[in-house]
Motif scaffolding. Structure first.
Motif, short mmCIF file in Angstrom:
data_model
loop_
_atom_site.label_atom_id
_atom_site.label_comp_id
_atom_site.label_asym_id
_atom_site.label_seq_id
_atom_site.Cartn_x
_atom_site.Cartn_y
_atom_site.Cartn_z
N THR A 224 0.86 -1.19 0.00
CA THR A 224 0.00 0.00 0.00
C THR A 224 0.89 1.23 0.00
OG1 THR A 224 -0.09 0.14 2.40
CG2 THR A 224 -1.80 -1.19 1.33
N ALA A 225 0.30 2.40 -0.24
CA ALA A 225 1.07 3.64 -0.25
C ALA A 225 1.64 3.94 1.13
CB ALA A 225 0.19 4.80 -0.72
N GLU A 226 0.91 3.58 2.19
CA GLU A 226 1.37 3.85 3.55
C GLU A 226 2.52 2.94 3.95
OE1 GLU A 226 -1.99 3.18 2.91
OE2 GLU A 226 -2.43 5.32 2.70
N SER A 227 2.53 1.71 3.44
CA SER A 227 3.56 0.75 3.83
C SER A 227 4.73 0.72 2.84
CB SER A 227 2.96 -0.65 3.95
OG SER A 227 2.56 -1.11 2.68
N ALA A 228 4.73 1.60 1.86
CA ALA A 228 5.78 1.61 0.84
C ALA A 228 7.12 1.98 1.46
CB ALA A 228 5.43 2.58 -0.27
N GLU A 229 8.16 1.26 1.05
CA GLU A 229 9.51 1.49 1.54
C GLU A 229 10.36 2.08 0.42
OE1 GLU A 229 11.06 -2.16 3.02
OE2 GLU A 229 9.47 -2.40 4.50
N VAL A 230 11.32 2.91 0.80
CA VAL A 230 12.24 3.51 -0.16
C VAL A 230 13.24 2.45 -0.60
CG1 VAL A 230 14.00 5.29 -0.48
CG2 VAL A 230 11.97 5.78 0.89
N VAL A 231 13.42 2.32 -1.91
CA VAL A 231 14.39 1.38 -2.47
C VAL A 231 15.14 2.09 -3.59
CG1 VAL A 231 13.07 -0.70 -1.93
CG2 VAL A 231 12.72 0.42 -4.10
N THR A 232 16.30 1.56 -3.95
CA THR A 232 17.03 2.09 -5.09
C THR A 232 16.38 1.57 -6.37
OG1 THR A 232 18.56 0.23 -5.16
CG2 THR A 232 19.19 2.14 -3.81
N PHE A 233 16.64 2.23 -7.47
CA PHE A 233 16.04 1.81 -8.73
C PHE A 233 16.52 0.41 -9.11
CE2 PHE A 233 15.83 1.65 -13.40
CZ PHE A 233 14.46 1.83 -13.55
N GLU A 234 17.78 0.10 -8.80
CA GLU A 234 18.32 -1.21 -9.13
C GLU A 234 17.63 -2.32 -8.34
OE1 GLU A 234 20.29 1.45 -8.26
OE2 GLU A 234 20.86 1.93 -10.31
N ALA A 235 17.15 -2.02 -7.14
CA ALA A 235 16.50 -3.02 -6.28
C ALA A 235 14.98 -3.04 -6.44
CB ALA A 235 16.87 -2.76 -4.83
N LEU A 236 14.45 -2.21 -7.32
CA LEU A 236 13.00 -2.09 -7.47
C LEU A 236 12.35 -3.38 -7.95
CD1 LEU A 236 10.55 -0.17 -7.36
CD2 LEU A 236 11.05 0.43 -9.72
N ILE A 237 12.93 -4.03 -8.92
CA ILE A 237 12.36 -5.26 -9.47
C ILE A 237 12.35 -6.37 -8.42
CG2 ILE A 237 12.61 -7.03 -11.27
CD1 ILE A 237 11.67 -4.27 -12.29
N LYS A 238 13.42 -6.49 -7.65
CA LYS A 238 13.46 -7.50 -6.59
C LYS A 238 12.44 -7.18 -5.50
CE LYS A 238 18.22 -8.86 -7.32
NZ LYS A 238 19.56 -8.95 -6.79
N ALA A 239 12.22 -5.91 -5.23
CA ALA A 239 11.22 -5.52 -4.24
C ALA A 239 9.81 -5.86 -4.73
CB ALA A 239 11.33 -4.03 -3.94
N LEU A 240 9.58 -5.72 -6.03
CA LEU A 240 8.28 -6.13 -6.60
C LEU A 240 8.07 -7.63 -6.40
CD1 LEU A 240 8.07 -4.24 -9.99
CD2 LEU A 240 6.50 -4.04 -8.10
N ASP A 241 9.10 -8.42 -6.65
CA ASP A 241 9.00 -9.86 -6.46
C ASP A 241 8.72 -10.19 -5.00
OD1 ASP A 241 9.48 -10.41 -9.15
OD2 ASP A 241 11.65 -10.55 -8.85
#
Length: 105
Positions: A54-71
């Motif tokens: 959710t927007a409230e639980s979103a964590e800051v990640v680097t662009f390189e780690a974005l795909i892994k965070a989606l997984d």
């Protein structure tokens, strides 16, 4: 880009929906990188990214780690994911000049 993507689609398999989300993110980044910079010699495009169930639980990640965070969000069992990507101009880091003493050693 601030967007909520759903992981379910009645016409597609869940894995294909996830791949479509990743493709849209990569396409957005490519489009943003094509925009003109104020000074191409000393600037480059960087991205501020957040991802979460959710927007409230979103964590800051680097662009390189974005795909892994989606997984990771998908593996957590979420039915949708919030993705926020904001492009910004960043100054390139200056290269350290090598002194003559360092070259001799």
């Amino acid at each position: 880009m601030k967007k909520i993507f759903k992981f379910t689609d009645p016409k597609k398999h869940e894995d294909r929906v996830l791949e479509a989300v990743k493709h849209e993110i990569r396409k957005y980044a490519k489009r943003e990188k094509k925009k003109t910079l104020s000074d191409k010699a000393t600037m480059y495009w960087d991205f501020d990214c957040k991802v979460g169930a959710t927007a409230e639980s979103a964590e800051v990640v680097t662009f390189e780690a974005l795909i892994k965070a989606l997984d990771a969000v998908k593996e957590g069992g979420a039915k949708e994911v919030y993705v926020e990507i904001l492009a910004k101009e960043v100054a390139k880091p200056l290269k350290a000049e090598v002194s003559s003493e360092d070259e001799e050693a």
